[in-house]
Enzyme design. Structure first.
Site, short mmCIF file in Angstrom:
data_model
loop_
_atom_site.label_atom_id
_atom_site.label_comp_id
_atom_site.label_asym_id
_atom_site.label_seq_id
_atom_site.Cartn_x
_atom_site.Cartn_y
_atom_site.Cartn_z
CB CYS A 2 -0.82 -0.02 1.08
SG CYS A 2 -2.11 -1.33 1.25
CD GLN A 76 -2.86 -8.35 -1.40
OE1 GLN A 76 -2.77 -7.13 -1.01
NE2 GLN A 76 -2.47 -9.21 -0.89
CE1 TYR A 160 -6.77 -3.99 6.31
CE2 TYR A 160 -5.22 -5.70 5.37
CZ TYR A 160 -5.47 -4.38 6.07
OH TYR A 160 -4.33 -3.66 6.40
NE ARG A 208 0.78 -11.67 1.06
CZ ARG A 208 1.84 -10.93 1.41
NH1 ARG A 208 1.54 -9.82 1.96
NH2 ARG A 208 2.95 -11.08 0.93
N GLY A 304 9.08 -7.65 0.25
CA GLY A 304 8.43 -6.16 0.39
C GLY A 304 9.29 -5.13 0.72
C1 LIG Z 1 4.17 -0.13 3.74
C2 LIG Z 1 3.61 -1.43 3.49
C3 LIG Z 1 2.56 -1.86 2.84
C4 LIG Z 1 2.19 -2.97 2.68
N1 LIG Z 1 0.97 -3.21 1.92
C5 LIG Z 1 0.44 -4.55 1.73
C6 LIG Z 1 -0.49 -4.95 0.89
O1 LIG Z 1 -1.06 -4.19 0.08
N2 LIG Z 1 -0.78 -6.26 0.69
C7 LIG Z 1 -0.46 -7.21 1.48
O2 LIG Z 1 -0.80 -8.37 1.57
N3 LIG Z 1 0.58 -6.81 2.41
C8 LIG Z 1 0.94 -5.67 2.35
N4 LIG Z 1 1.90 -5.41 3.49
C9 LIG Z 1 2.79 -6.54 4.26
C10 LIG Z 1 3.71 -6.91 3.03
O3 LIG Z 1 3.44 -7.44 1.74
C11 LIG Z 1 4.91 -8.03 3.52
O4 LIG Z 1 3.94 -9.34 3.77
C12 LIG Z 1 5.30 -7.78 4.78
O5 LIG Z 1 6.13 -6.48 4.90
C13 LIG Z 1 6.68 -8.85 5.16
O6 LIG Z 1 7.37 -8.85 4.05
P1 LIG Z 1 8.72 -7.94 4.09
O7 LIG Z 1 9.63 -8.22 5.40
O8 LIG Z 1 9.37 -8.30 2.86
O9 LIG Z 1 8.33 -6.44 3.98
C14 LIG Z 1 2.54 -4.22 3.36
C15 LIG Z 1 3.65 -3.77 4.32
C16 LIG Z 1 4.16 -2.64 4.48
C17 LIG Z 1 5.37 -2.31 5.32
#
Ligand SMILES: Cc1cc2nc3c(=O)[nH]c(=O)nc-3n(C[C@H](O)[C@H](O)[C@H](O)COP(=O)(O)O)c2cc1C
Length: 349
Positions: A2, A76, A160, A208, A304
């Site tokens: 997001c 998504q 959600y 997911r 992410g």
């Molecule tokens: C700024 C931000 C936005 C995110 N937006 C989403 C999203 O839109 N959909 C989702 O399933 N997870 C979202 N997440 C979770 C990430 O997709 C991811 O699962 C989580 O950050 C862990 O992975 P990472 O350590 O590689 O960041 C978001 C996380 C962050 C920090």
């Protein structure tokens, strides 16, 4: 991830700048942030939407960006349920005010149980309301393909709407959508069937999941194995294994995060439900990423935050893992100069 930069759900210039980084970064595929299938399913007023045909052209500008550079794109599809109508994270992520500059909207949920005790009570969905949201996922899938996405991911995680139907911590219904696991899974499976019904066989569908709630009385790994099996039987191709988020405003709020912490969840779902999985969560080091796939824990790796910090992670990983011609992860405009060794800049440029 997001970005909270949409206006009325529309893609804007920020999104183009953001996604350009990844379009040039040598990824196999990219998934656009949680994009709501209804206006009231947005988390914040800045979240992207796909609830109107007018959203398609902006979304197409993202898919074209990726296609131009040989990267597959997914979107998504989501509904925030009782975690919607909040301020952006850097504005506090609290529920919006009814008379604020960006006014609150009424949220919906399986039961009239707020995400936090002090939050507004959501409206418990009736059967017609549930059917309308399933239909919104179906329509959104059609719009996704019209916008040029190669695949869709159903957002069934992080507290959600879909996850809140699954979790006994949010779902206190006593009709066919509540009570037993079979009933609590019903909404997720209806959404999966609706998405699959308008997706040709060559379109992979991702889902997911928050594989565990990590809270007493919440979703367990065993529940998620049953769900993942049922999703596979309905044509879901990949279960993207995340966790947490049923309590509180921010995903992963209660889980202790350390490198690769969710890989074992992907491994368990893959082994027990017989479905391809994607691992995610603090996968930073290329060797760990490679091992997760090589050891059969996951079929795909999602990054992410680390990719946000370094959109050239794939190139770095290819070098570190000793891949020959690692520069070839990039488009030729970059690869030529990175792969040709020392060049005489005086005569070549
Ligand atoms: C700024 C931000 C936005 C995110 N937006 C989403 C999203 O839109 N959909 C989702 O399933 N997870 C979202 N997440 C979770 C990430 O997709 C991811 O699962 C989580 O950050 C862990 O992975 P990472 O350590 O590689 O960041 C978001 C996380 C962050 C920090």
């Amino acid at each position: 991830m997001c970005q909270y930069q949409a206006v009325d759900g529309h893609i804007g210039r920020w999104h183009l700048a953001h996604h350009s980084r990844f379009a040039l970064g040598g990824l196999g595929a990219a998934i656009l942030e949680a994009t709501s299938v209804t206006a009231d399913g947005r988390i914040t007023p800045g979240c992207t939407g796909i609830y109107d045909d007018a959203h398609i052209s902006g979304l197409r500008s993202i898919t074209e960006l990726y296609r131009d550079h040989g990267v597959l794109s997914g979107i998504q599809l989501s509904h925030a349920g009782r975690k919607g109508s909040t301020a952006r994270p850097w504005e506090g992520a609290a529920p919006l005010e009814a008379n604020g500059e960006e006014p609150a909207w009424r949220t919906v949920a399986p039961s009239a149980v707020p995400a936090r005790p002090e939050w507004p009570v959501p409206l418990a969905l009736c059967e017609d309301g549930i059917a309308a949201i399933v239909e919104a996922f179906r329509t959104a899938t059609l719009r996704s393909y019209e916008a040029g996405f190669d695949f869709v991911e159903i957002h069934g995680a992080h507290g959600y709407l879909i996850h809140s139907f699954l979790s006994p911590l949010a779902n206190q219904r006593n009709d066919r959508f509540g009570g037993s696991l079979e009933n609590r899974m019903r909404f997720a499976l209806m959404v999966a069937e609706a998405v699959r019904s308008v997706s040709s066989h060559d379109r992979p569908i991702f889902y997911r999941a928050s594989v565990i709630d990590d809270v007493e009385g919440g979703v367990t790994l065993e529940d998620s194995i049953v769900l993942a099996t049922a999703l596979r039987e309905r044509g879901v191709d990949v279960v993207d294994c995340s966790a947490g988020g049923i309590v509180g405003p921010v995903a992963l709020g209660l889980l202790k995060q350390k490198p690769n912490f969710q890989v074992p969840l992907a491994a368990a779902i893959r082994a027990k439900a017989g479905v391809a999985t994607m691992a995610v969560g603090l996968i930073i080091d290329p060797v760990s990423a490679e091992n997760a796939v090589a050891n059969g824990h996951a079929d795909l790796i999602a990054l992410g935050r680390e990719l946000m910090a370094d959109s050239n992670w794939v190139y770095r990983a290819a070098r570190q893992l000793g891949v020959s011609n690692p520069e070839k992860v990039f488009p030729p405009e970059y690869a030529f100069y990175l792969g040709s060794g020392p060049i005489d800049l005086r005569c070549s440029i």
